[in-house]
Design a protein around this motif. Structure first.
Motif, PDB file in Angstrom:
ATOM      1  N   PRO A  74      25.869  19.615   6.923  1.00  0.00           N
ATOM      2  CA  PRO A  74      25.776  19.242   8.340  1.00  0.00           C
ATOM      3  C   PRO A  74      24.426  18.621   8.692  1.00  0.00           C
ATOM      4  O   PRO A  74      23.404  18.862   8.034  1.00  0.00           O
ATOM      5  N   LEU A  75      24.421  17.843   9.786  1.00  0.00           N
ATOM      6  CA  LEU A  75      23.204  17.159  10.217  1.00  0.00           C
ATOM      7  C   LEU A  75      23.387  16.656  11.648  1.00  0.00           C
ATOM      8  O   LEU A  75      24.494  16.263  12.033  1.00  0.00           O
ATOM      9  N   ASP A 100      26.141   8.012  21.701  1.00  0.00           N
ATOM     10  CA  ASP A 100      27.398   7.308  21.467  1.00  0.00           C
ATOM     11  C   ASP A 100      27.163   5.965  20.790  1.00  0.00           C
ATOM     12  O   ASP A 100      27.949   5.534  19.940  1.00  0.00           O
ATOM     13  N   LYS A 101      26.084   5.284  21.174  1.00  0.00           N
ATOM     14  CA  LYS A 101      25.766   3.991  20.547  1.00  0.00           C
ATOM     15  C   LYS A 101      25.472   4.180  19.060  1.00  0.00           C
ATOM     16  O   LYS A 101      25.913   3.388  18.221  1.00  0.00           O
ATOM     17  N   LEU A 102      24.735   5.226  18.735  1.00  0.00           N
ATOM     18  CA  LEU A 102      24.443   5.518  17.331  1.00  0.00           C
ATOM     19  C   LEU A 102      25.716   5.909  16.586  1.00  0.00           C
ATOM     20  O   LEU A 102      25.970   5.432  15.472  1.00  0.00           O
ATOM     21  N   LYS A 103      26.538   6.740  17.203  1.00  0.00           N
ATOM     22  CA  LYS A 103      27.785   7.170  16.552  1.00  0.00           C
ATOM     23  C   LYS A 103      28.715   5.986  16.301  1.00  0.00           C
ATOM     24  O   LYS A 103      29.316   5.873  15.220  1.00  0.00           O
ATOM     25  N   ASP A 128      33.502  14.244  12.203  1.00  0.00           N
ATOM     26  CA  ASP A 128      33.595  15.683  12.417  1.00  0.00           C
ATOM     27  C   ASP A 128      32.312  16.177  13.094  1.00  0.00           C
ATOM     28  O   ASP A 128      31.259  16.250  12.468  1.00  0.00           O
ATOM     29  N   ASP A 129      32.396  16.524  14.368  1.00  0.00           N
ATOM     30  CA  ASP A 129      31.218  16.920  15.139  1.00  0.00           C
ATOM     31  C   ASP A 129      30.578  18.198  14.611  1.00  0.00           C
ATOM     32  O   ASP A 129      29.398  18.454  14.856  1.00  0.00           O
ATOM     33  N   SER A 130      31.350  18.998  13.876  1.00  0.00           N
ATOM     34  CA  SER A 130      30.779  20.209  13.290  1.00  0.00           C
ATOM     35  C   SER A 130      29.989  19.897  12.025  1.00  0.00           C
ATOM     36  O   SER A 130      29.266  20.750  11.511  1.00  0.00           O
ATOM     37  N   LYS A 131      30.133  18.666  11.547  1.00  0.00           N
ATOM     38  CA  LYS A 131      29.384  18.224  10.364  1.00  0.00           C
ATOM     39  C   LYS A 131      28.250  17.281  10.747  1.00  0.00           C
ATOM     40  O   LYS A 131      27.106  17.467  10.353  1.00  0.00           O
ATOM     41  N   VAL A 132      28.596  16.226  11.492  1.00  0.00           N
ATOM     42  CA  VAL A 132      27.590  15.258  11.927  1.00  0.00           C
ATOM     43  C   VAL A 132      27.698  15.111  13.447  1.00  0.00           C
ATOM     44  O   VAL A 132      28.733  14.675  13.956  1.00  0.00           O
ATOM     45  N   SER A 133      26.643  15.498  14.144  1.00  0.00           N
ATOM     46  CA  SER A 133      26.640  15.384  15.608  1.00  0.00           C
ATOM     47  C   SER A 133      25.757  14.221  16.033  1.00  0.00           C
ATOM     48  O   SER A 133      24.841  13.817  15.317  1.00  0.00           O
ATOM     49  N   PHE A 134      26.046  13.706  17.212  1.00  0.00           N
ATOM     50  CA  PHE A 134      25.288  12.590  17.774  1.00  0.00           C
ATOM     51  C   PHE A 134      24.922  12.932  19.221  1.00  0.00           C
ATOM     52  O   PHE A 134      25.496  12.404  20.172  1.00  0.00           O
ATOM     53  N   PRO A 135      23.970  13.833  19.401  1.00  0.00           N
ATOM     54  CA  PRO A 135      23.600  14.260  20.759  1.00  0.00           C
ATOM     55  C   PRO A 135      23.077  13.112  21.617  1.00  0.00           C
ATOM     56  O   PRO A 135      22.470  12.168  21.111  1.00  0.00           O
ATOM     57  N   TRP A 136      23.304  13.232  22.928  1.00  0.00           N
ATOM     58  CA  TRP A 136      22.672  12.324  23.874  1.00  0.00           C
ATOM     59  C   TRP A 136      21.257  12.826  24.143  1.00  0.00           C
ATOM     60  O   TRP A 136      20.964  14.026  24.014  1.00  0.00           O
ATOM     61  N   ILE A 185      17.368  16.729  25.455  1.00  0.00           N
ATOM     62  CA  ILE A 185      18.315  16.500  24.358  1.00  0.00           C
ATOM     63  C   ILE A 185      19.519  17.423  24.488  1.00  0.00           C
ATOM     64  O   ILE A 185      19.364  18.629  24.756  1.00  0.00           O
ATOM     65  N   GLU A 186      20.687  16.870  24.280  1.00  0.00           N
ATOM     66  CA  GLU A 186      21.907  17.679  24.211  1.00  0.00           C
ATOM     67  C   GLU A 186      21.800  18.647  23.033  1.00  0.00           C
ATOM     68  O   GLU A 186      21.522  18.245  21.905  1.00  0.00           O
ATOM     69  N   ASP A 187      22.017  19.916  23.292  1.00  0.00           N
ATOM     70  CA  ASP A 187      21.813  20.943  22.263  1.00  0.00           C
ATOM     71  C   ASP A 187      23.057  21.069  21.382  1.00  0.00           C
ATOM     72  O   ASP A 187      23.867  21.981  21.525  1.00  0.00           O
ATOM     73  N   ASN A 188      23.174  20.128  20.453  1.00  0.00           N
ATOM     74  CA  ASN A 188      24.330  20.094  19.540  1.00  0.00           C
ATOM     75  C   ASN A 188      23.819  19.792  18.137  1.00  0.00           C
ATOM     76  O   ASN A 188      23.723  18.634  17.726  1.00  0.00           O
ATOM     77  N   PHE A 189      23.462  20.847  17.412  1.00  0.00           N
ATOM     78  CA  PHE A 189      22.837  20.720  16.101  1.00  0.00           C
ATOM     79  C   PHE A 189      23.587  21.595  15.091  1.00  0.00           C
ATOM     80  O   PHE A 189      23.359  22.807  15.006  1.00  0.00           O
ATOM     81  N   PRO A 190      24.498  21.009  14.311  1.00  0.00           N
ATOM     82  CA  PRO A 190      25.352  21.803  13.425  1.00  0.00           C
ATOM     83  C   PRO A 190      24.622  22.487  12.277  1.00  0.00           C
ATOM     84  O   PRO A 190      25.190  23.398  11.650  1.00  0.00           O
ATOM     85  N   ASN A 191      23.391  22.091  11.984  1.00  0.00           N
ATOM     86  CA  ASN A 191      22.641  22.728  10.900  1.00  0.00           C
ATOM     87  C   ASN A 191      21.384  23.414  11.427  1.00  0.00           C
ATOM     88  O   ASN A 191      20.424  23.627  10.696  1.00  0.00           O
ATOM     89  N   GLY A 192      21.402  23.770  12.737  1.00  0.00           N
ATOM     90  CA  GLY A 192      20.210  24.334  13.349  1.00  0.00           C
ATOM     91  C   GLY A 192      19.229  23.224  13.709  1.00  0.00           C
ATOM     92  O   GLY A 192      19.466  22.049  13.454  1.00  0.00           O
ATOM     93  N   ARG A 193      18.105  23.594  14.306  1.00  0.00           N
ATOM     94  CA  ARG A 193      17.125  22.586  14.721  1.00  0.00           C
ATOM     95  C   ARG A 193      15.736  23.188  14.803  1.00  0.00           C
ATOM     96  O   ARG A 193      15.565  24.410  14.916  1.00  0.00           O
TER      97      ARG A 193
END
Length: 536
Positions: free
Chosen positions: A193-194, A207-210, A236-244, A295-303
């Motif tokens: 995850p990342l 969203d632009k990055l995703k 898969d958002d649980s694997k790769v997230s793209f926070p705003w 930052i949107e707090d969406n970090f599948p591998n911690g932060r």
């Protein structure tokens, strides 16, 4: 006295006597920890990254709140790595320019490695290895909105991107293609995850990055040049997230005045240079003191615990509210207002405009009286406090060399979001009336007056770059100073919802805007007199 690791150790007392804050941590130990177990890689080795993100982590290292540093990668202008990083042992002098006239001098040492995202350079293999590390939690970006583009405004895919789609991950030459190649390396290492975090100053940046990453993954999989499953991994958002995220910190290019301060202190080799790709770099960065990163707090591998350094983590909808608060009311509209009238009144610095009573009153009424009533309070930042800081601290900062001419660039692309959204909110409100907006129409009239390219002394001036000038300027070129019958000449302009966000006539503001315009073109000095009449 040169900026390098030897000097800040051997000449520590001299640096500190001159007022420079030095790293309080063991950089070699931090570097070892970071290379072995990286948790943050940043793409885009520009000035805002060095003055903001790198400084946040530098403060945390100084406070013993982390023992891991940053790795920066540059995929566009490779010269930056040598000329702003390697030559100075990855150290940066961050000159914080405070509104009270003081300067905070900080040596930022949190960057422990700087790499070129270049398949022809050994750095590329180092970066691939770092992306395979399970400890990596966040990859962030300040590469400008253009960096995420995989097609032009008409949906056409540039030849370089098309070639990357066909060539596959390790032959990609575009910035985003090379980034996706690194993410593909992580996928092959076990789909670890990342979080991929755009920190660029554009709406819904995650969203632009995703969209860009997904486009590469989809094309590579369709063309059979990557392993099956990569697209699913990216989606898969649980694997790769793209926070705003929402970022706000004014970081101009290196300033001559700041360089002179360093030279006066006896610091050698601080001249800035321009790379072959027209990037201005130096061993120092200068920036305002105010800064916001949400930052949107969406970090599948911690932060990393960046909240200890002032970064705000929250829900996606709150990030959106903060962005709208800034862009539609609390900062950007005020900047645009000062840009338009600053050009018309002959100002060359935003800070000088803040000494002008009429202009100061103008932006205060637009911000506090007309804009604030329709702002949704995001909770984590108080909108009134934000405007207070803008008006009292940020815009008057004498150190900030920002110009109305620079801010006036691309104004045609900015009016709809910076003012049109407020008009729409009034139109949809049960308690507010559009006709109560008195000074936003004065900004629109001022922009039409600006398009004439004639200032308040009736001298010609050069319009700032704007993609719509060829379309807009002809709409006002037949208008003369002193004209009173302008409706037929302005109707096409003021009814253009693509420019203003609304048809000004349909919402009841067209005639008022025309009236203001007639007053602004009445004679020499009419712009100043009109401002005095309505805000004095």
């Amino acid at each position: 006295m040169k900026l390098n690791k030897k000097s800040i150790v051997e000449n520590k007392a001299t640096w500190e006597k001159l007022g420079y804050s030095l790293p309080k941590y063991d950089r070699e130990k931090v570097r070892k920890n970071t290379i072995e177990n990286p948790n943050w890689i940043h793409f885009g080795a520009g000035n805002i990254f060095r003055a903001f993100q790198a400084n946040v982590l530098n403060n945390l290292l100084n406070e013993n709140k982390t023992d891991t540093g940053l790795i920066v990668a540059e995929g566009f202008d490779y010269e930056i790595i040598d000329k702003a990083f390697k030559s100075f042992d990855d150290l940066t002098i961050y000159m914080k320019l405070c509104c009270d006239g003081t300067v905070e001098k900080n040596i930022v040492g949190s960057i422990v490695e700087s790499l070129r995202v270049d398949p022809e350079n050994a750095d590329y293999e180092v970066l691939k290895e770092l992306f395979r590390k399970s400890s990596l939690q966040m990859v962030s970006f300040t590469i400008t909105e253009k960096g995420y583009a995989v097609a032009d405004g008409n949906g056409n895919i540039p030849a370089g991107i098309e070639a990357d789609f066909k060539a596959g991950p390790y032959k990609a030459t575009s910035y985003m293609g090379k980034v996706c190649a690194m993410l593909y390396e992580r996928f092959k290492a076990g789909a670890v995850p990342l979080a991929m975090v755009s920190m660029d100053n554009c709406s819904h940046n995650g969203d632009k990055l995703k969209d860009a990453v997904r486009a590469f993954a989809k094309k590579w999989q369709e063309n059979g040049v990557c392993d099956n499953g990569f697209l699913s991994y990216v989606e898969d958002d649980s694997k790769v997230s793209f926070p705003w995220s929402m970022i706000d910190k004014i970081t101009p290019r290196p300033a001559d005045s700041v360089m002179e301060m360093l030279i006066k202190d006896g610091i050698e080799e601080v001249d800035f240079v321009k790379t072959s790709k027209n990037t201005f770099v130096a061993p120092f960065v200068n920036a305002e003191e105010a800064e916001y990163l949400v930052i949107e707090d969406n970090f599948p591998n911690g932060r990393p615990k960046l909240e200890d350094g002032g970064v705000m983590f929250t829900k996606r909808e709150v990030v959106d509210m903060v962005e709208r608060m800034k862009v539609c009311t609390c900062l950007n509209p005020l900047h645009t207002t000062l840009a338009i009238y600053g050009c018309l009144l002959g100002y060359e610095k935003i800070s000088d405009e803040m000494k002008d009573d009429e202009l100061t009153k103008l932006i205060k009424i637009i911000g506090y009286k007309e804009g604030l009533p329709v702002v949704t309070n995001p909770g984590i930042i108080n909108p009134k406090d934000f405007i207070d800081t803008v008006v009292e601290v940020r815009l008057p900062n004498l150190f900030m060399p920002d110009t109305p001419q620079r801010i006036a660039c691309d104004t045609s692309q900015k009016l709809a979001i910076r003012f049109g959204e407020t008009i729409k909110a009034y139109k949809n409100s049960d308690s507010l009336k559009v006709e109560d907006l008195k000074l936003i129409p004065l900004v629109f009239a001022g922009w039409a007056r600006y398009l004439m390219g004639i200032d308040d002394n009736l001298n010609s001036f050069e319009l700032s770059p704007d993609p719509m000038l060829e379309k807009m300027v002809p709409l006002v070129e037949n208008i003369k100073i002193g004209d009173v019958d302008v409706h037929s000449k302005l109707e096409k302009l003021f009814s253009d919802a693509s420019i203003f966000g609304v048809n000004l006539y349909e919402v009841g503001l067209g005639e008022q805007t025309e009236k203001y315009f007639v007053e602004l073109i009445a004679e020499k000095g009419a712009i100043r007199e009109t401002l005095r009449k309505y805000v004095g």
